[in-house]
Design a protein around this motif. Structure first.
Motif, short mmCIF file in Angstrom:
data_model
loop_
_atom_site.label_atom_id
_atom_site.label_comp_id
_atom_site.label_asym_id
_atom_site.label_seq_id
_atom_site.Cartn_x
_atom_site.Cartn_y
_atom_site.Cartn_z
N TRP A 171 0.82 -1.20 0.00
CA TRP A 171 0.00 0.00 0.00
C TRP A 171 0.86 1.26 0.00
CZ3 TRP A 171 -4.26 1.46 -1.79
CH2 TRP A 171 -4.89 2.63 -1.34
N PHE B 239 2.05 1.80 -3.41
CA PHE B 239 0.96 2.29 -4.23
C PHE B 239 0.73 3.79 -4.01
CE2 PHE B 239 -3.55 2.78 -5.31
CZ PHE B 239 -3.55 2.22 -6.58
N MET C 279 -7.86 -6.96 -3.10
CA MET C 279 -7.19 -5.68 -3.35
C MET C 279 -5.68 -5.84 -3.28
SD MET C 279 -8.00 -1.93 -2.63
CE MET C 279 -9.08 -2.19 -1.29
N LYS D 68 -4.68 -7.04 -6.63
CA LYS D 68 -4.83 -6.02 -7.68
C LYS D 68 -3.69 -5.01 -7.59
CE LYS D 68 -9.29 -6.69 -9.21
NZ LYS D 68 -9.78 -6.76 -10.59
N ILE D 69 -3.37 -4.62 -6.38
CA ILE D 69 -2.31 -3.62 -6.21
C ILE D 69 -0.96 -4.22 -6.57
CG2 ILE D 69 -1.03 -2.34 -4.46
CD1 ILE D 69 -3.68 -1.58 -3.24
N ALA E 272 -0.91 -4.22 -10.25
CA ALA E 272 -0.80 -2.87 -10.83
C ALA E 272 0.63 -2.34 -10.70
CB ALA E 272 -1.79 -1.93 -10.15
#
Lengths: 217, 217
Positions: free
Chosen positions: B80, B83, B110, B113-114, B117
């Motif tokens: 996180w 991100f 999530m 996904k992160i 990404a």
DNA sequence: AAATAAAATTAGGAATGCCTAAATTTAACT
DNA sequence: AGTTAAATTTAGGCATTCCTAATTTTATTT
């Protein structure tokens, strides 16, 4: 500062009242899936904090401060939903639960960063308007597709996000925001509609049709 | 499921033990800013849940399950943070607090996904390694800059994220990951160092130097 | 080894936010 | 209008997780 759960109460009171008007204990209890007794207690607390007014046995109404807080949470929720779809490529039926948790821990700084990263979006992935930072909310004109009469063509403006399964189904038959739909026929026996989407025909139940909001085209 | 606060305990026990070894009640109390009495209680609960073993008056040690949970939280935290920096353009001194709250409500979906990404990053913005999903953690070799002897040139591998103000200062003098630093001189009276970064010279205190981890170049 | 200091634990209590069951108030129906 | 039903609120409890104060255990020091 309002606790996480207080924020949830405020948000849902706002939604139930659509901005104005009283909300009953039982409707909140239903919506939050919390016993009426607990809701009653929490209401007392929120009234003491000044975010709503409570007329015993009659219901609650948000104060200006309560409305502002509620709209701020809704803003964070919808910004985050938008972000999940645009940046992390979640589907529109996956995002509500994620945003539900996130709206409460999103700092104001992050709110700004996301708003900026998305280019100040006006609506979320379901077409719901995103309140401004100072609590303004303009709803684009629309009406439920169930009210549209046969023969007309409409454009999808918003789809209610209340049910993830429905969102998934609706997407699977090609419905998305701004999609044009032609209403071929309305069935009198069950109020379902025969519609044409991208040259495919579908029968849409009246329940689903009432959750799809459209404008005339 | 472990509560949010349990996760915090596990994460910080892991960090204090650096993966192995016992952690005392008071060190946890210091780190979490929670009274020793409360820590003692929580430890009892976590021991019952099986995420750690407790030898009264002697300290605690994570079980395999506890370690796995801790590493998963650390993974979410660091993903996180990455991100926030890469996608939302936060500064590296702003992200720890945000991630602190977020790590607990981040769904596994999530997390994936992160991770995707970001292209499966191996380190976070401070250079801390990101554990894999199944709990592996490889630390790149490095040593504190305070141990480097005068005359050598090193590359920044990691900067401790323990103090946001320090991170801000360190960035302001041009230090970032992979930056090369030349150590010109070590001052004996206070162990500070005279260093050259991008052709500018700075005096770095020994405290700061011990929070910057480098490899030889 | 006994006395003192430090660390850890237990005891008792508070705030939050939920629950069920009981009581109260309002609404609805004959 | 009086009875019944529905909605709401109050009473009494429970779980979590924190606290301070008191107690117990371990470590240190003379």
């Amino acid at each position: 500062m309002a606790s996480e759960q207080s924020e949830n109460y405020l948000k849902n009171i706002y939604k139930l009242s659509s901005g104005e008007g009283k909300v009953t204990t039982s409707s909140l209890s239903d919506k939050l899936q919390i016993s009426p007794a607990s809701v009653s207690e929490m209401i007392k607390k929120l009234a003491e904090e000044g975010t709503l007014t409570h007329t015993p046995y009659k219901g609650v109404e948000l104060t200006d401060e309560g409305k502002k807080l509620a709209l701020r949470i809704i803003r964070k929720h919808r910004l985050w939903e938008m972000f999940l779809v645009e940046v992390l490529h979640f589907r529109w039926d996956e995002i509500d639960d994620e945003a539900e948790r996130f709206e409460h821990i999103m700092s104001d700084k992050m709110e700004d960063k996301i708003d900026h990263a998305l280019g100040h979006p006006l609506i979320d992935p379901h077409g719901d308007p995103i309140p401004t930072k100072d609590g303004e909310l303009k709803c684009p004109m629309s009406h439920p597709m169930s009210d549209v009469r046969a023969g007309s063509t409409v454009r999808v403006v918003r789809v209610s996000d209340s049910n993830s399964e429905m969102l998934q189904y609706v997407a699977s038959i090609g419905i998305s925001l701004n999609k044009e739909i032609h209403i071929k026929q309305k069935m009198n026996f069950d109020n379902s509609m025969l519609v044409k989407i991208d040259n495919n025909e579908f029968n849409i139940s009246s329940i689903i049709a009432s959750n799809i909001f459209v404008e005339n085209v």
